[in-house]
Design a protein around this motif. Sequence first.
Motif, PDB file in Angstrom:
ATOM      1  N   ALA A   1       5.767  -0.359   0.804  1.00  0.00           N
ATOM      2  CA  ALA A   1       4.542   0.192   0.207  1.00  0.00           C
ATOM      3  C   ALA A   1       3.973   1.321   1.058  1.00  0.00           C
ATOM      4  O   ALA A   1       3.459   2.315   0.519  1.00  0.00           O
ATOM      5  CB  ALA A   1       3.499  -0.918   0.038  1.00  0.00           C
ATOM      6  N   TYR A   2       4.073   1.207   2.370  1.00  0.00           N
ATOM      7  CA  TYR A   2       3.567   2.278   3.248  1.00  0.00           C
ATOM      8  C   TYR A   2       4.518   3.476   3.250  1.00  0.00           C
ATOM      9  O   TYR A   2       4.071   4.626   3.106  1.00  0.00           O
ATOM     10  CB  TYR A   2       3.386   1.749   4.670  1.00  0.00           C
ATOM     11  CG  TYR A   2       2.977   2.832   5.647  1.00  0.00           C
ATOM     12  CD1 TYR A   2       1.645   3.234   5.739  1.00  0.00           C
ATOM     13  CD2 TYR A   2       3.922   3.479   6.430  1.00  0.00           C
ATOM     14  CE1 TYR A   2       1.275   4.246   6.605  1.00  0.00           C
ATOM     15  CE2 TYR A   2       3.558   4.489   7.297  1.00  0.00           C
ATOM     16  CZ  TYR A   2       2.235   4.875   7.383  1.00  0.00           C
ATOM     17  OH  TYR A   2       1.873   5.883   8.235  1.00  0.00           O
TER      18      TYR A   2
ATOM     19  N   GLU B   1       2.253   4.209  -1.008  1.00  0.00           N
ATOM     20  CA  GLU B   1       1.341   3.373  -1.791  1.00  0.00           C
ATOM     21  C   GLU B   1       0.232   2.769  -0.933  1.00  0.00           C
ATOM     22  O   GLU B   1      -0.798   2.333  -1.451  1.00  0.00           O
ATOM     23  CB  GLU B   1       2.140   2.258  -2.482  1.00  0.00           C
ATOM     24  CG  GLU B   1       3.170   2.793  -3.484  1.00  0.00           C
ATOM     25  CD  GLU B   1       4.191   1.741  -3.867  1.00  0.00           C
ATOM     26  OE1 GLU B   1       3.988   0.564  -3.498  1.00  0.00           O
ATOM     27  OE2 GLU B   1       5.189   2.097  -4.532  1.00  0.00           O
ATOM     28  N   GLN B   2       0.458   2.686   0.377  1.00  0.00           N
ATOM     29  CA  GLN B   2      -0.547   2.240   1.340  1.00  0.00           C
ATOM     30  C   GLN B   2      -0.678   3.327   2.413  1.00  0.00           C
ATOM     31  O   GLN B   2       0.281   4.043   2.698  1.00  0.00           O
ATOM     32  CB  GLN B   2      -0.142   0.911   1.991  1.00  0.00           C
ATOM     33  CG  GLN B   2      -0.084  -0.262   1.044  1.00  0.00           C
ATOM     34  CD  GLN B   2      -1.464  -0.847   0.766  1.00  0.00           C
ATOM     35  OE1 GLN B   2      -2.459  -0.475   1.384  1.00  0.00           O
ATOM     36  NE2 GLN B   2      -1.518  -1.792  -0.156  1.00  0.00           N
ATOM     37  N   HIS B   3      -1.849   3.411   3.012  1.00  0.00           N
ATOM     38  CA  HIS B   3      -2.090   4.498   3.969  1.00  0.00           C
ATOM     39  C   HIS B   3      -2.251   4.020   5.405  1.00  0.00           C
ATOM     40  O   HIS B   3      -2.361   4.835   6.315  1.00  0.00           O
ATOM     41  CB  HIS B   3      -3.313   5.303   3.524  1.00  0.00           C
ATOM     42  CG  HIS B   3      -3.168   5.870   2.140  1.00  0.00           C
ATOM     43  ND1 HIS B   3      -2.236   6.840   1.830  1.00  0.00           N
ATOM     44  CD2 HIS B   3      -3.802   5.574   0.977  1.00  0.00           C
ATOM     45  CE1 HIS B   3      -2.310   7.132   0.539  1.00  0.00           C
ATOM     46  NE2 HIS B   3      -3.253   6.373   0.001  1.00  0.00           N
ATOM     47  N   THR B   4      -2.281   2.719   5.616  1.00  0.00           N
ATOM     48  CA  THR B   4      -2.209   2.129   6.953  1.00  0.00           C
ATOM     49  C   THR B   4      -1.280   0.918   6.860  1.00  0.00           C
ATOM     50  O   THR B   4      -0.943   0.470   5.759  1.00  0.00           O
ATOM     51  CB  THR B   4      -3.578   1.664   7.484  1.00  0.00           C
ATOM     52  OG1 THR B   4      -3.974   0.476   6.790  1.00  0.00           O
ATOM     53  CG2 THR B   4      -4.636   2.760   7.317  1.00  0.00           C
TER      54      THR B   4
ATOM     55  N   TYR C   1      -2.271  -3.850   6.006  1.00  0.00           N
ATOM     56  CA  TYR C   1      -2.024  -4.766   4.882  1.00  0.00           C
ATOM     57  C   TYR C   1      -0.796  -5.645   5.130  1.00  0.00           C
ATOM     58  O   TYR C   1      -0.689  -6.756   4.589  1.00  0.00           O
ATOM     59  CB  TYR C   1      -1.799  -3.967   3.586  1.00  0.00           C
ATOM     60  CG  TYR C   1      -0.430  -3.308   3.528  1.00  0.00           C
ATOM     61  CD1 TYR C   1       0.639  -3.924   2.881  1.00  0.00           C
ATOM     62  CD2 TYR C   1      -0.196  -2.087   4.162  1.00  0.00           C
ATOM     63  CE1 TYR C   1       1.890  -3.335   2.847  1.00  0.00           C
ATOM     64  CE2 TYR C   1       1.057  -1.493   4.147  1.00  0.00           C
ATOM     65  CZ  TYR C   1       2.099  -2.126   3.485  1.00  0.00           C
ATOM     66  OH  TYR C   1       3.337  -1.543   3.479  1.00  0.00           O
TER      67      TYR C   1
ATOM     68  N   GLY D   1       5.092  -5.830  -2.378  1.00  0.00           N
ATOM     69  CA  GLY D   1       4.029  -5.061  -1.732  1.00  0.00           C
ATOM     70  C   GLY D   1       3.692  -5.525  -0.332  1.00  0.00           C
ATOM     71  O   GLY D   1       2.795  -4.959   0.303  1.00  0.00           O
TER      72      GLY D   1
END
Length: 397
Positions: free
Chosen positions: A172-173, A177-180, A183, A167
Amino acid sequence: MTDQDTTDANDADPLEFLRQRSEDVLSALRDDVFAPEGIKTLRKTWSISEAASLVGRSQATIRLAEKEGKLPQAERSESGRRRGYALEDINRMRDAFGTRPWRATSDDPVIISFSNFKGGVGKSSFACHTAQYFAIHGYRVLVVDLDSQASTTTVFGFNPDLQIKEGDTLAAYLLGEQHTLDYAIRETHWPGIDLIPSALHFYGAEYELAAQVSGNVELLGSLRAGLDGVADAYDLIVLDPPPALGLVSISALVAANALVIPVPPANIDFASTSHFFAMVIDTLASLRRYGVNPSYKFLKVALSKYDERKSTQASIVEMMRHVFGHYLLATPIKDSAEIDNASARFETVYEQPGPLTSRDVHRRCITYLDGLNRELEILVRRTWSSHHESLRKEGLM
């Protein structure tokens, strides 16, 4: 037990045997690179004359600022000589004297991809050395490792096998799974350089992304959208894509607004680069039909791994200069034992506190690295209107 006996014992799963043996060697190499506490440190320091040149002030001005308490006193040896300035010290001077070279908020950050679909051309070495050159000169840099081999991640102080979880990478982006990208950004041991790391498990993201992109080619623009969301904090974003024509490398082509193509002076590499141009043209044409329309502030070819002692290479270089014209950067990166020795330690020439070979070899290597990166720095600054006046004063516009 002999080596033959060991091999025979693993015949049932030779791939697993070879993987484990090679991973053991890589782990030993990485353990040697990192400090005992597992944290890589920047050991390189700069003299007061070097610091003055980088900061844009005289040595006398620096000494006076230290004497008046505007800057911390330099650390000294028992003999009273300055020990040298760390990059944090030099940036502190830039802040005190107002000489940071950052772009204005009205200027776009440059997103530069070092791209070639053939491996072994020096792409990751270019990406790392360029990022570090810009950091040394006071710019804010984000490095994005898109290659699952993760050599760039290791160079910037992270052990991808132990420290980078699934992750933590761009996967992940890219997979929603992530929006920015916040992370994934990590500080590195280089002041001024942040990193989005990679690791071996990032390789699987290519296949999952392929399934999502089918029928939705706009997803190839998601990397650019993610970078736009964090770009305000940086002057330069450096992309190190994988050496293959896949969805991740295409995403890098879409995300970039500047492109540098490393090419060694060999006929097979020249032919491969010609095919690279054809594939990129076809790929971008297909993307534009779907409304994905990347464009580049500049596009350059960079000559890598050049050994002028080899006559065949010299003739190929002359041919490349004729064919590529002004698109070829003037300064080549020569084949150097200094680069090879640093790479063997998962390091760069810029972070070495001293020569790994001889002073002359080290000095020549730095001269060529600085020359090429100085060309890139000028190209980057030309895209920033806030730098145009100073560039004209320097005779560079």
